[in-house]
Motif scaffolding. Structure first.
Motif, mmCIF file in Angstrom:
data_model
loop_
_atom_site.group_PDB
_atom_site.id
_atom_site.type_symbol
_atom_site.label_atom_id
_atom_site.label_comp_id
_atom_site.label_asym_id
_atom_site.label_seq_id
_atom_site.Cartn_x
_atom_site.Cartn_y
_atom_site.Cartn_z
ATOM 1 N N VAL A 186 68.981 43.579 79.132
ATOM 2 C CA VAL A 186 68.981 42.193 79.412
ATOM 3 C C VAL A 186 70.580 41.583 79.205
ATOM 4 O O VAL A 186 70.932 40.740 80.037
ATOM 5 C CB VAL A 186 67.974 41.381 78.578
ATOM 6 N N GLY A 187 71.168 42.067 77.957
ATOM 7 C CA GLY A 187 72.271 41.645 77.798
ATOM 8 C C GLY A 187 73.462 41.484 78.803
ATOM 9 O O GLY A 187 74.019 40.525 78.821
ATOM 10 N N PRO A 188 73.685 42.692 79.635
ATOM 11 C CA PRO A 188 74.716 42.421 80.576
ATOM 12 C C PRO A 188 74.073 41.527 81.777
ATOM 13 O O PRO A 188 74.860 40.986 82.410
ATOM 14 C CB PRO A 188 74.544 43.750 81.209
ATOM 15 N N PHE A 189 72.793 41.300 82.180
ATOM 16 C CA PHE A 189 72.501 40.358 83.064
ATOM 17 C C PHE A 189 72.648 38.983 82.594
ATOM 18 O O PHE A 189 73.176 38.108 83.373
ATOM 19 C CB PHE A 189 70.777 40.650 83.066
ATOM 20 N N LEU A 190 72.639 38.772 81.147
ATOM 21 C CA LEU A 190 73.035 37.309 80.726
ATOM 22 C C LEU A 190 74.321 37.048 80.741
ATOM 23 O O LEU A 190 74.662 36.009 81.103
ATOM 24 C CB LEU A 190 72.439 37.311 79.244
ATOM 25 N N ALA A 191 75.241 38.114 80.657
ATOM 26 C CA ALA A 191 76.563 38.048 80.783
ATOM 27 C C ALA A 191 77.173 37.530 82.230
ATOM 28 O O ALA A 191 78.061 36.738 82.532
ATOM 29 C CB ALA A 191 77.352 39.333 80.276
ATOM 30 N N GLU A 192 76.454 38.245 83.308
ATOM 31 C CA GLU A 192 76.352 37.796 84.487
ATOM 32 C C GLU A 192 76.132 36.648 84.811
ATOM 33 O O GLU A 192 76.702 35.776 85.608
ATOM 34 C CB GLU A 192 75.907 39.038 85.434
ATOM 35 N N ALA A 193 75.119 36.058 84.301
ATOM 36 C CA ALA A 193 74.531 34.885 84.672
ATOM 37 C C ALA A 193 75.715 33.715 84.071
ATOM 38 O O ALA A 193 75.729 32.782 84.641
ATOM 39 C CB ALA A 193 73.242 34.504 83.849
ATOM 40 N N GLN A 194 76.136 33.958 82.789
ATOM 41 C CA GLN A 194 77.086 33.240 82.364
ATOM 42 C C GLN A 194 78.321 33.063 83.321
ATOM 43 O O GLN A 194 79.077 31.944 83.528
ATOM 44 C CB GLN A 194 77.515 33.478 80.961
ATOM 45 N N ARG A 195 78.702 34.273 83.756
ATOM 46 C CA ARG A 195 79.700 34.265 84.619
ATOM 47 C C ARG A 195 79.746 33.436 85.881
ATOM 48 O O ARG A 195 80.659 33.054 86.467
ATOM 49 C CB ARG A 195 80.245 35.850 85.004
ATOM 50 N N LEU A 196 78.548 33.600 86.224
ATOM 51 C CA LEU A 196 78.146 32.808 87.663
ATOM 52 C C LEU A 196 78.075 31.380 87.516
ATOM 53 O O LEU A 196 77.531 30.720 88.262
ATOM 54 C CB LEU A 196 77.035 33.563 88.207
ATOM 55 N N GLY A 197 77.853 30.915 86.153
ATOM 56 C CA GLY A 197 77.775 29.534 86.002
ATOM 57 C C GLY A 197 76.178 29.081 86.008
ATOM 58 O O GLY A 197 75.984 27.932 86.240
ATOM 59 N N VAL A 198 75.542 29.998 85.693
ATOM 60 C CA VAL A 198 73.802 29.502 85.667
ATOM 61 C C VAL A 198 73.992 28.455 84.635
ATOM 62 O O VAL A 198 74.255 28.795 83.250
ATOM 63 C CB VAL A 198 73.116 30.708 85.557
ATOM 64 N N ARG A 199 73.392 27.570 84.886
ATOM 65 C CA ARG A 199 73.115 26.284 83.977
ATOM 66 C C ARG A 199 72.161 26.409 83.130
ATOM 67 O O ARG A 199 71.815 25.637 82.112
ATOM 68 C CB ARG A 199 73.171 24.952 84.631
ATOM 69 N N ARG A 200 70.989 27.048 83.277
ATOM 70 C CA ARG A 200 69.588 27.048 82.417
ATOM 71 C C ARG A 200 68.997 28.386 82.643
ATOM 72 O O ARG A 200 68.678 28.606 83.624
ATOM 73 C CB ARG A 200 68.603 25.789 82.987
ATOM 74 N N VAL A 201 68.716 28.949 81.711
ATOM 75 C CA VAL A 201 67.766 30.188 81.526
ATOM 76 C C VAL A 201 66.684 29.855 80.726
ATOM 77 O O VAL A 201 66.908 29.215 79.483
ATOM 78 C CB VAL A 201 68.633 31.421 81.082
ATOM 79 N N LEU A 202 65.510 29.994 81.033
ATOM 80 C CA LEU A 202 64.198 30.186 80.236
ATOM 81 C C LEU A 202 63.791 31.289 79.939
ATOM 82 O O LEU A 202 63.345 32.072 80.889
ATOM 83 C CB LEU A 202 63.383 29.149 80.737
ATOM 84 N N LEU A 203 63.915 32.055 78.664
ATOM 85 C CA LEU A 203 63.504 33.182 78.359
ATOM 86 C C LEU A 203 62.090 33.139 77.747
ATOM 87 O O LEU A 203 61.722 32.494 77.035
ATOM 88 C CB LEU A 203 64.369 33.696 77.238
ATOM 89 N N LEU A 204 61.280 33.999 78.673
ATOM 90 C CA LEU A 204 59.824 33.910 78.355
ATOM 91 C C LEU A 204 59.728 34.857 77.054
ATOM 92 O O LEU A 204 59.861 36.223 76.979
ATOM 93 C CB LEU A 204 58.986 34.569 79.158
#
Length: 281
Positions: free
Chosen positions: A78-96
């Motif tokens: 999941v770590g690399p996925f979160l890094a990619e989300a940050q790079r692409l400017g995802v403004r909100r992540v809700l982790l279950l």
């Protein structure tokens, strides 16, 4: 384009969330290992295949994140996925996430900490799922086949929550029409009352008309039960060890966060056993 990427989008929480968001007119991309051909907004997504991650994220500004199931070490995937989300400017992540911490699984705690670090991102710490009392979960299978609940949790209680309430809480935080959260990074999601397995057995008995008894076992036997149900050994032992914490009272907690986000929440009650009756329980 903006919208919500729902990982685990065909699961018991993600599937309901997709319906809720689409019902509000929110664009949704459904991510799963086997996307439905009939859904033009479904996309193939596999935690073990990082090549599927950028395409799933591209164009999405919000993410409902369900980490790999049956894993005590989700961070490497999941770590690399979160890094990619940050790079692409995802403004909100809700982790279950879970309010019930797996023993010897620091990676899950570290993952939650990484999510909380980002402005606008948050963790949903859900209690035990009411749906565990239904098949195909091993607990539900044993209720159906043997009329019993085998547990090492003693008289310990859990604030069981309906997966539909988790989805409703997530929808309130992900829909365009939602009020922006007051910078909260953590939500504890439970049902309205903490119940022991004996309480749950009595409720199911009343709701279905079929007696359900509780059999007390130790954690080693419980781990063996989970392994026999096809759960990987490491995860089976972690799940069984959780019941030590339940027995000690560590999961006896109730929160009003679902009520605050949605205005309502479900309880495990005789009326909620209708689905058990319909499936032959």
């Amino acid at each position: 384009m903006t919208g919500v990427l729902v990982t685990g989008g065909t699961g018991k929480t993600g599937g309901v969330l997709v319906e809720l968001l689409r019902g509000q007119g929110v664009p949704v991309r459904v991510a799963s290992r086997t996307p439905a051909a009939s859904d033009p907004d479904a996309i193939r997504f596999d935690w073990s295949d990082p090549r599927t991650h950028p395409a799933a994220l591209r164009g999405m500004d919000r993410v409902f994140l369900v980490p790999p199931v049956e894993s005590v070490d989700p961070l490497p995937l999941v770590g690399p996925f979160l890094a990619e989300a940050q790079r692409l400017g995802v403004r909100r992540v809700l982790l279950l996430g879970s309010s019930i911490v797996l023993p010897n699984a620091p990676s899950a705690l570290e993952l939650a900490a990484q999510v909380r670090e980002q402005p606008g991102w948050a963790v949903l710490r859900a209690s035990g799922f009411m749906q565990n009392f239904l098949r195909p979960h091993p607990l539900g299978e044993r209720i159906l086949r043997h009329g019993e609940i085998r547990t090492a949790a003693g008289e310990g209680r859990v604030g069981w929550i309906d997966a539909r309430d988790i989805a409703a809480a997530a929808s309130a935080l992900l829909a365009d029409t939602a009020v922006e959260p007051d910078d909260r990074r953590d939500y504890l999601l439970t049902g309205p009352k903490a119940l022991s397995y004996a309480d749950a057995a009595a409720t199911i008995t009343t709701g279905t008309g079929r007696p359900v008894r509780v059999v007390h076992i130790d954690t080693d036997e419980q781990a063996a039960n989970y392994r026999a149900a096809g759960i990987p050994a490491e995860f089976a032992h972690a799940l069984a060890a959780v019941e030590d914490g339940v027995r000690a009272g560590r999961e006896d907690q109730v929160s009003t966060d679902v009520l605050g986000l949605t205005g309502a929440r479900r309880a495990l009650s005789p009326d909620s056993s209708t689905s058990m009756r319909r499936s032959g329980r």
